[in-house]
Design a protein around this motif. Sequence first.
Motif, PDB file in Angstrom:
ATOM      1  N   UNK A   1      -4.785  53.630  41.262  1.00 31.23           N
ATOM      2  CA  UNK A   1      -4.289  52.160  40.982  1.00 31.23           C
ATOM      3  C   UNK A   1      -3.030  51.947  41.810  1.00 31.23           C
ATOM      4  N   UNK A   2      -3.211  51.299  43.066  1.00 36.38           N
ATOM      5  CA  UNK A   2      -1.989  50.951  43.586  1.00 36.38           C
ATOM      6  C   UNK A   2      -0.976  49.903  43.006  1.00 36.38           C
ATOM      7  N   UNK A   3      -1.523  49.247  42.002  1.00 31.91           N
ATOM      8  CA  UNK A   3      -0.332  48.591  41.359  1.00 31.91           C
ATOM      9  C   UNK A   3       0.382  49.298  40.526  1.00 31.91           C
TER      10      UNK A   3
ATOM     11  N   UNK B   1      17.341  35.308  42.174  1.00 28.21           N
ATOM     12  CA  UNK B   1      16.298  35.364  41.414  1.00 28.21           C
ATOM     13  C   UNK B   1      15.074  34.744  41.294  1.00 28.21           C
ATOM     14  N   UNK B   2      14.062  35.357  41.271  1.00 27.50           N
ATOM     15  CA  UNK B   2      12.612  34.983  41.818  1.00 27.50           C
ATOM     16  C   UNK B   2      12.101  34.153  40.615  1.00 27.50           C
ATOM     17  N   UNK B   3      12.430  34.807  39.475  1.00 31.69           N
ATOM     18  CA  UNK B   3      11.558  34.333  38.206  1.00 31.69           C
ATOM     19  C   UNK B   3      12.346  32.885  37.550  1.00 31.69           C
ATOM     20  N   UNK B   4      11.635  32.029  37.591  1.00 34.38           N
ATOM     21  CA  UNK B   4      12.131  30.812  37.073  1.00 34.38           C
ATOM     22  C   UNK B   4      10.975  29.974  36.581  1.00 34.38           C
ATOM     23  N   UNK B   5      11.012  28.907  35.494  1.00 31.59           N
ATOM     24  CA  UNK B   5       9.885  28.474  35.247  1.00 31.59           C
ATOM     25  C   UNK B   5       9.379  27.554  36.421  1.00 31.59           C
ATOM     26  N   UNK B   6      10.336  26.797  36.974  1.00 35.81           N
ATOM     27  CA  UNK B   6       9.799  25.992  38.218  1.00 35.81           C
ATOM     28  C   UNK B   6       9.277  26.700  39.250  1.00 35.81           C
ATOM     29  N   UNK B   7       9.588  27.876  39.569  1.00 37.01           N
ATOM     30  CA  UNK B   7       8.798  28.835  40.346  1.00 37.01           C
ATOM     31  C   UNK B   7       7.287  29.179  39.975  1.00 37.01           C
TER      32      UNK B   7
ATOM     33  N   UNK C   1       2.783  37.887  48.498  1.00 35.67           N
ATOM     34  CA  UNK C   1       2.584  38.183  47.039  1.00 35.67           C
ATOM     35  C   UNK C   1       1.608  37.091  46.318  1.00 35.67           C
ATOM     36  N   UNK C   2       1.942  35.785  46.786  1.00 30.83           N
ATOM     37  CA  UNK C   2       1.176  34.674  46.418  1.00 30.83           C
ATOM     38  C   UNK C   2      -0.140  34.729  46.760  1.00 30.83           C
ATOM     39  N   UNK C   3      -0.580  35.033  47.819  1.00 30.33           N
ATOM     40  CA  UNK C   3      -1.785  35.263  48.453  1.00 30.33           C
ATOM     41  C   UNK C   3      -2.764  36.429  47.453  1.00 30.33           C
ATOM     42  N   UNK C   4      -1.703  37.606  47.150  1.00 34.50           N
ATOM     43  CA  UNK C   4      -2.496  38.282  46.291  1.00 34.50           C
ATOM     44  C   UNK C   4      -2.882  38.091  45.153  1.00 34.50           C
ATOM     45  N   UNK C   5      -2.028  37.107  44.524  1.00 32.73           N
ATOM     46  CA  UNK C   5      -2.313  36.352  43.205  1.00 32.73           C
ATOM     47  C   UNK C   5      -3.806  35.393  43.434  1.00 32.73           C
TER      48      UNK C   5
ATOM     49  N   UNK D   1       3.090  40.253  37.943  1.00 31.88           N
ATOM     50  CA  UNK D   1       3.152  41.410  38.869  1.00 31.88           C
ATOM     51  C   UNK D   1       3.837  40.891  40.142  1.00 31.88           C
ATOM     52  N   UNK D   2       3.126  39.808  40.707  1.00 34.84           N
ATOM     53  CA  UNK D   2       3.852  39.259  42.147  1.00 34.84           C
ATOM     54  C   UNK D   2       5.241  38.985  41.857  1.00 34.84           C
ATOM     55  N   UNK D   3       5.675  38.418  41.003  1.00 35.12           N
ATOM     56  CA  UNK D   3       7.089  38.071  40.715  1.00 35.12           C
ATOM     57  C   UNK D   3       8.101  39.394  40.685  1.00 35.12           C
ATOM     58  N   UNK D   4       7.399  40.275  40.009  1.00 33.98           N
ATOM     59  CA  UNK D   4       8.324  41.728  40.109  1.00 33.98           C
ATOM     60  C   UNK D   4       8.497  42.294  41.573  1.00 33.98           C
ATOM     61  N   UNK D   5       7.213  42.208  42.129  1.00 35.31           N
ATOM     62  CA  UNK D   5       7.236  42.594  43.449  1.00 35.31           C
ATOM     63  C   UNK D   5       8.078  41.957  44.475  1.00 35.31           C
ATOM     64  N   UNK D   6       8.084  40.728  44.240  1.00 33.48           N
ATOM     65  CA  UNK D   6       8.851  39.655  45.287  1.00 33.48           C
ATOM     66  C   UNK D   6      10.543  39.972  44.951  1.00 33.48           C
ATOM     67  N   UNK D   7      10.559  40.106  43.769  1.00 34.34           N
ATOM     68  CA  UNK D   7      12.097  40.519  43.387  1.00 34.34           C
ATOM     69  C   UNK D   7      12.661  41.704  44.061  1.00 34.34           C
ATOM     70  N   UNK D   8      11.552  42.807  43.785  1.00 35.62           N
ATOM     71  CA  UNK D   8      12.033  44.114  44.280  1.00 35.62           C
ATOM     72  C   UNK D   8      12.170  43.997  45.795  1.00 35.62           C
ATOM     73  N   UNK D   9      11.256  43.367  46.608  1.00 34.66           N
ATOM     74  CA  UNK D   9      11.435  43.448  47.938  1.00 34.66           C
ATOM     75  C   UNK D   9      12.737  42.463  48.511  1.00 34.66           C
ATOM     76  N   UNK D  10      13.190  41.612  47.685  1.00 30.32           N
ATOM     77  CA  UNK D  10      14.304  40.886  48.016  1.00 30.32           C
ATOM     78  C   UNK D  10      15.562  41.764  47.898  1.00 30.32           C
ATOM     79  N   UNK D  11      15.557  42.550  46.741  1.00 33.51           N
ATOM     80  CA  UNK D  11      16.759  43.258  46.264  1.00 33.51           C
ATOM     81  C   UNK D  11      16.801  44.184  47.282  1.00 33.51           C
ATOM     82  N   UNK D  12      15.764  44.961  47.769  1.00 38.01           N
ATOM     83  CA  UNK D  12      15.840  45.864  48.831  1.00 38.01           C
ATOM     84  C   UNK D  12      16.282  45.410  50.268  1.00 38.01           C
ATOM     85  N   UNK D  13      15.722  44.309  50.515  1.00 35.08           N
ATOM     86  CA  UNK D  13      16.458  43.825  51.828  1.00 35.08           C
ATOM     87  C   UNK D  13      17.842  43.449  51.970  1.00 35.08           C
TER      88      UNK D  13
END
Lengths: 340, 444
Positions: free
Chosen positions: A106-108, B233-239, B415-419, B428-440
């Motif tokens: 499960x890649x996720x 911070x990626x997660x917000x009601x507006x996003x 990530x939005x495409x994956x949704x 899940x997408x929001x968590x992934x985007x946040x991780x990627x932004x933090x890593x960058x």
Amino acid sequence: MDTTEGNIIARKPGTSPISLITRAVSWFLGLGDYIFAPIQKRVGHVRMAYVFVLPNLLIFGIFILFPMLLNFYYGFTSGESILPENRTFVGTENLEKLLQCDNYLDPNTCDEDLFWRGVSNTGLYVVSEVTLLVIFALTTALALNSNVAGRAFFRSVFFYPVLLSPVVVALIWKWLLQQDGLLNAFIVSMGGERAPFLLDGGWSQFWVIIVGVWAQMGFYTLILLAGLQSIPADLYEASSIDGANAFRTFRSITLPLLMPTMFVVLVLSLIRAVQVFDHVYVLTNGGPGTATLFIVQYIYRTAFSNRNFGLAAAASLLLALVLLLLTVAQLRLGRRVDAT
Amino acid sequence: MKQKALFILLTVFVLSLLAIPLTAQDAVELRITWYNDGNEGEVLRDLLDRYQADNPGITVVVDTIPYADLDTTLQPQVETGNGPDMARVTDVARYKPYYLDMRPYMSDADAWEANWPSAIIDWMQKDAEDTGLYGFMTNATVTGPFINRTLFEQAGVAVPSDEKAEVSWEEWVAAATQVAEAVSSPDNTVYAVSIDRSGHRVWGPALSNGATFAQFDENGNAVTDDNGNVVYTVDSPGFRETAQMIVDWHTEGITPAEVWVGAGGSYASGRDIFVNGQLVLFMSGSWQVGAFATNIGDAFDWEAIPNPCGAGGCTGMPGGAALMAFSETEHPEEVTALMEYLSSDEILTEFASRTLFPNYDVRLSEHGVDFQTDLPAAKNSLDTFAAEIPHISAEAWVLQTAKNSFALNTGIRERLTQVITGELTLDEAIIRIQEEVDEASAAS
């Protein structure tokens, strides 16, 4: 010198065009003496072989060995810069990130989910493409090996896609498969509804496999055809006299004697399938979503879109390891096949 | 003996061939890496030809590449010192370490600096202490939607912005859907709405819907980390609202799937679909005006509309492309001279006029630009986009100019495409985007 009716006629050397060309070539090659004679005097004629392979070794070293070593180093570094001196050594951090997974199926659940999606997609592609490739190439080779009319023409037809650039192949197929493409236009003209050939994950995976098979089949057909033609004809005559039917002949003579060639085809196509990139990049660019994101494209995207050269290099090290294992397996199995 | 004589002759011949480039050393070749949204490549070539005619020793070669390949081509080149002398870029912050400070070579550096708003100069400089002058904006852009008014008329549906000043995304999409349903036929699918496949394009609607990616301190400055990167911070009601809206467009089939689903891992646009008259509302930006003037003309009535409004306002995203000089050039004087020519009032005005690209240049703002088009649609659209500039929020400027915004841009896009394709949930997408932004941010 020339002889005419027994008389010997002396002829000035170098008057015919061929003779002039020969002398010019000879003179040109003679220029090499000015370069190689002093070198040979210095290193001796035995070591001259090394001198001749030196240019090739230099090219190999600069364009293959050095980038490989650089990639190895990058795999253990982080940072955005492409210059090694500006990168930070992070040990095995990149490899750990790639391999960290709660459930590999499960890649996720993986830290680097896209890498595992790439692995999973590549696995599916390799199994499907290689199987279809071998079946189609063998069938085509068998057909072309028989006394079918227009055999030479069909050989050219099947080989033709091999001559095309993968980009051209992909563009042709994209033109056929896109939403407003030729295939959908045909379906609509027949009263049907457009199919999402490149917009649905399942369809896209199907088409990248088919396009891969279409583009490469001719090459493997040619190899198998050569293998088929090396089987002695008297074996077929003997089986015919013994009353063997076509299937029995194929099973007992063709297939066993073709096995070494089949093995080569299998290994070559397997290695090439693991490295799949070009036609998929143009046809679907890894989409829809990540349905056709393969390992090489993951590496490309991680490096050049996400600017994470370290992670991309680490992923390419893992890919290299897989290819190394496949090559070792090829060598070992190849020896076993040769021995039998 | 003859052979030796021939060898000497050959050697002299080869040496004479090698000598030719030495004698031609006076000629300077400058290279510009360029991409096109419309006709600007042709206009640039014309301007360069005139420059070359006035400066016989200079040849300027323009290497035009697709926008989608711009950064993947340019970054390795400039990092390894094999870049062009100049390049037209949109991610200005990305190449900051590699720009040429033209100040020492300029005929009047202070005048140059005075031509540009300080936000533009700051965007190009490395930090607050930096006084370098590195390039100029070839064009200013604002993101915003276009509509096909002819389709509204054919469907008998009122254009929402004709009836009130502030229209929400919901209202626009409802009206566009009504239009698409009315004018579609089995032979011709018309889609209600499409947004460019780009995180940057999503930022505008998200900010308008109340998304808060960056935090601001009491002085109104964006909060940054130890590396000087803006903390996102990626997660917000507006996003969430905006992301879900785009996903819903796909679920409902009111948007062409080719743009987000069919594009794989790169930028994509529904421009061609809009040009073909198969799209009611197209969310893109002001850089499309020139292309639409050429490719649509007056085939149907098209126009830019004000950015839809929400809880966070009615903001578009600022942007634009800048022509930047690179420090690895062997001809800094010649590069600077060319940059001064291209950014001179007369030439930049002509460039803006012929390409239908507005600019942030102070002089152009003061005397205005007579855009070379007889199309009311193009003129009106440019006016609409110009009117959008004052509505651009402070956060939009932060997103546009921060160095680590690229990770947020790419993360949202992928990530939005994956949704949309069902590979991830929005959570899940929001968590992934946040991780990627933090890593960058940590890596830069």
